[in-house]
Design a protein around this motif. Sequence first.
Motif, PDB file in Angstrom:
ATOM      1  N   HIS A   6      61.873   9.649 113.137  1.00  0.00           N
ATOM      2  CA  HIS A   6      62.336   8.100 112.538  1.00  0.00           C
ATOM      3  C   HIS A   6      64.003   7.701 112.765  1.00  0.00           C
ATOM      4  N   GLU A   7      65.128   8.961 113.127  1.00  0.00           N
ATOM      5  CA  GLU A   7      66.532   9.126 112.675  1.00  0.00           C
ATOM      6  C   GLU A   7      67.340   7.995 113.571  1.00  0.00           C
ATOM      7  N   ILE A   8      65.938   7.295 114.643  1.00  0.00           N
ATOM      8  CA  ILE A   8      67.331   7.017 115.955  1.00  0.00           C
ATOM      9  C   ILE A   8      66.271   5.033 115.638  1.00  0.00           C
ATOM     10  N   ASP A   9      67.341   4.639 115.317  1.00  0.00           N
ATOM     11  CA  ASP A   9      67.495   3.195 115.205  1.00  0.00           C
ATOM     12  C   ASP A   9      66.558   2.947 116.612  1.00  0.00           C
ATOM     13  N   MET A  10      67.053   2.682 117.633  1.00  0.00           N
ATOM     14  CA  MET A  10      66.539   2.065 118.928  1.00  0.00           C
ATOM     15  C   MET A  10      66.960   2.694 120.123  1.00  0.00           C
ATOM     16  N   LEU A  11      65.921   3.195 120.961  1.00  0.00           N
ATOM     17  CA  LEU A  11      66.227   3.177 122.284  1.00  0.00           C
ATOM     18  C   LEU A  11      66.820   2.075 123.709  1.00  0.00           C
ATOM     19  N   PHE A  12      67.772   2.630 123.904  1.00  0.00           N
ATOM     20  CA  PHE A  12      68.836   1.295 124.909  1.00  0.00           C
ATOM     21  C   PHE A  12      69.275   1.651 125.792  1.00  0.00           C
ATOM     22  N   VAL A  13      67.928   0.674 126.370  1.00  0.00           N
ATOM     23  CA  VAL A  13      67.774   1.111 128.012  1.00  0.00           C
ATOM     24  C   VAL A  13      68.781   0.265 128.728  1.00  0.00           C
ATOM     25  N   THR A  14      70.231   0.725 129.705  1.00  0.00           N
ATOM     26  CA  THR A  14      71.035   0.229 130.528  1.00  0.00           C
ATOM     27  C   THR A  14      70.462  -0.428 131.766  1.00  0.00           C
ATOM     28  N   PHE A  29      65.478   4.537 138.175  1.00  0.00           N
ATOM     29  CA  PHE A  29      64.644   6.016 137.905  1.00  0.00           C
ATOM     30  C   PHE A  29      65.262   7.243 136.944  1.00  0.00           C
ATOM     31  N   ASP A  30      66.219   7.155 137.735  1.00  0.00           N
ATOM     32  CA  ASP A  30      67.367   8.904 136.736  1.00  0.00           C
ATOM     33  C   ASP A  30      67.709   8.221 135.481  1.00  0.00           C
ATOM     34  N   HIS A  31      67.781   6.849 134.765  1.00  0.00           N
ATOM     35  CA  HIS A  31      68.073   6.323 133.197  1.00  0.00           C
ATOM     36  C   HIS A  31      66.819   5.283 132.638  1.00  0.00           C
ATOM     37  N   TYR A  32      65.448   5.913 133.244  1.00  0.00           N
ATOM     38  CA  TYR A  32      63.856   5.159 132.539  1.00  0.00           C
ATOM     39  C   TYR A  32      63.227   5.675 132.665  1.00  0.00           C
ATOM     40  N   TRP A  33      62.749   6.637 133.811  1.00  0.00           N
ATOM     41  CA  TRP A  33      61.227   7.515 133.846  1.00  0.00           C
ATOM     42  C   TRP A  33      61.327   8.240 133.044  1.00  0.00           C
ATOM     43  N   GLY A  34      62.111   9.011 132.448  1.00  0.00           N
ATOM     44  CA  GLY A  34      61.608  10.021 131.221  1.00  0.00           C
ATOM     45  C   GLY A  34      61.371   9.361 130.022  1.00  0.00           C
ATOM     46  N   VAL A  35      61.197   7.727 130.094  1.00  0.00           N
ATOM     47  CA  VAL A  35      60.147   7.484 128.567  1.00  0.00           C
ATOM     48  C   VAL A  35      59.419   8.159 128.067  1.00  0.00           C
ATOM     49  N   GLU A  36      58.533   8.547 128.711  1.00  0.00           N
ATOM     50  CA  GLU A  36      57.664   9.520 128.000  1.00  0.00           C
ATOM     51  C   GLU A  36      57.909  10.428 127.328  1.00  0.00           C
ATOM     52  N   SER A  37      59.072  10.566 127.865  1.00  0.00           N
ATOM     53  CA  SER A  37      59.553  12.338 127.005  1.00  0.00           C
ATOM     54  C   SER A  37      59.887  11.769 125.146  1.00  0.00           C
ATOM     55  N   VAL A  38      60.455  10.172 125.328  1.00  0.00           N
ATOM     56  CA  VAL A  38      60.690   9.672 123.980  1.00  0.00           C
ATOM     57  C   VAL A  38      59.212   9.486 123.075  1.00  0.00           C
ATOM     58  N   LEU A  39      58.855   8.442 123.585  1.00  0.00           N
ATOM     59  CA  LEU A  39      57.366   7.732 122.700  1.00  0.00           C
ATOM     60  C   LEU A  39      56.205   8.690 122.552  1.00  0.00           C
ATOM     61  N   LYS A  40      56.582  10.250 123.722  1.00  0.00           N
ATOM     62  CA  LYS A  40      55.335  11.231 122.951  1.00  0.00           C
ATOM     63  C   LYS A  40      55.819  11.404 121.542  1.00  0.00           C
ATOM     64  N   HIS A  41      57.463  10.865 120.713  1.00  0.00           N
ATOM     65  CA  HIS A  41      57.976  11.849 119.480  1.00  0.00           C
ATOM     66  C   HIS A  41      57.903  10.893 118.487  1.00  0.00           C
ATOM     67  N   CYS A  42      57.996   9.168 118.991  1.00  0.00           N
ATOM     68  CA  CYS A  42      58.101   7.865 118.347  1.00  0.00           C
ATOM     69  C   CYS A  42      57.799   7.112 118.855  1.00  0.00           C
ATOM     70  N   PRO A  43      56.144   6.508 119.192  1.00  0.00           N
ATOM     71  CA  PRO A  43      55.535   5.714 120.183  1.00  0.00           C
ATOM     72  C   PRO A  43      56.148   3.910 119.546  1.00  0.00           C
ATOM     73  N   ASP A  44      56.513   4.124 118.283  1.00  0.00           N
ATOM     74  CA  ASP A  44      56.816   2.679 118.226  1.00  0.00           C
ATOM     75  C   ASP A  44      58.280   2.825 118.339  1.00  0.00           C
ATOM     76  N   ILE A  45      59.210   2.834 118.071  1.00  0.00           N
ATOM     77  CA  ILE A  45      60.677   3.371 118.518  1.00  0.00           C
ATOM     78  C   ILE A  45      60.957   1.832 119.666  1.00  0.00           C
ATOM     79  N   PRO A  46      62.149   0.759 117.835  1.00  0.00           N
ATOM     80  CA  PRO A  46      62.825  -0.015 119.157  1.00  0.00           C
ATOM     81  C   PRO A  46      62.847  -0.159 120.215  1.00  0.00           C
ATOM     82  N   ILE A  47      63.146  -0.747 121.367  1.00  0.00           N
ATOM     83  CA  ILE A  47      63.477  -0.510 122.530  1.00  0.00           C
ATOM     84  C   ILE A  47      64.234  -1.885 122.894  1.00  0.00           C
ATOM     85  N   ILE A  48      65.558  -2.021 123.303  1.00  0.00           N
ATOM     86  CA  ILE A  48      66.286  -3.337 124.474  1.00  0.00           C
ATOM     87  C   ILE A  48      66.499  -2.666 125.458  1.00  0.00           C
TER      88      ILE A  48
END
Length: 361
Positions: A147-155, A159-178
């Motif tokens: 939990h060292e990363i404060d947020m996932l900021f999706v520009t 597909f090439d900027h967002y569809w890999g979200v599983e790779s993030v959520l598998k490690h931190c499913p409760d990360i704040p997302i904007i």
Amino acid sequence: MGVSRRDFLKGLAIGGTTGYLAMAGASSTVLKDVFVPPRPIGDFDIGECKSVKCTVVSETSWFNNARVVQDMKDAGGLLVNQYIIPWTHEGVKEGYNGDNSGGFCTLIDVELMDGSKKKILLDCGWNTAWMDECLKREGVDKMLENHEIDMLFVTHEHFDHYWGVESVLKHCPDIPIIVPKGFYKEGFDLLKGANFPIAKVKNDYPHTGPLEVRESGKVHPLFPGAASITFDSAIITRVTGEQGLVFNVAGKGLVAVTGCCHMGIISFLEEIKHSIKGGDKIYGIQGGLHISPFEDWDPQYDDLIKALPGYGIEILGCNHCTGYLTAEKMVLAGMPVVQGTARFKSKKKLYLGNGDQIMFG
């Protein structure tokens, strides 16, 4: 003369890249002076930070330009819903294990004036197998788990900027997302754990943390020295809306950090200049500039290269959809382009590639 919206949409509908590339230039060049009335320098105070460091986790959104464009054409044109396009996931020689999909993702480390730190993950790529490797390479997987990363900021929702979200959520499913205004139902469904078999995108780790949708046309403070701005941009594959980040580095000036910058880099810099206090000094840029993403060139892009130095930029870190051809021209024009190392499947040293870092401050 600019490209009309009607001609642009017509170009997209027939599946060609002409309209797409024309928009990329028209929204970015000095033609802005014809359409945008003079505005005063901004006065929105976002505070200051000591420094900003950007680590390129992956700028290789895809490995073969012709293949990704052909996938869109075969599906019916560049305005087709990205979630129903059968993207090429095997047989690409230069791809990742034959898969043409890669992804765009940047880790941003910010030191505040009191010495404390903030970390932002800007976008999360496309191909989860590729992104798993990239996140591990840069230690982002462990940062997420701790939990060292404060947020996932999706520009934006591409597909090439967002569809890999599983790779993030598998490690931190409760990360704040904007996310920016304009996300479709499919985009939110993917966060919740949806599967889109035709496009071969899924998420087996539903998001459980806070989700914020940022309205367009406003400066949104994040923390001292950092803010975001959202634009109503109409983009290929039915995507709308994109947001970028702005940092105010003490004693240096403002730094713009982008994903693709479909709104046009000049449009983004102008909005920063006329919205944020200190906007008369753009110290640096990092990210995609969306000028010649498919290595095509239009003469009006030369106007853009002539216009950029007028913002006083001292450090120019570009990659991804900027285009290598653009980088070459900017270097020849004497612009302060930071070169890369061409590692981890980045093809050339012309600009920052996978695993490269840039420091502002």
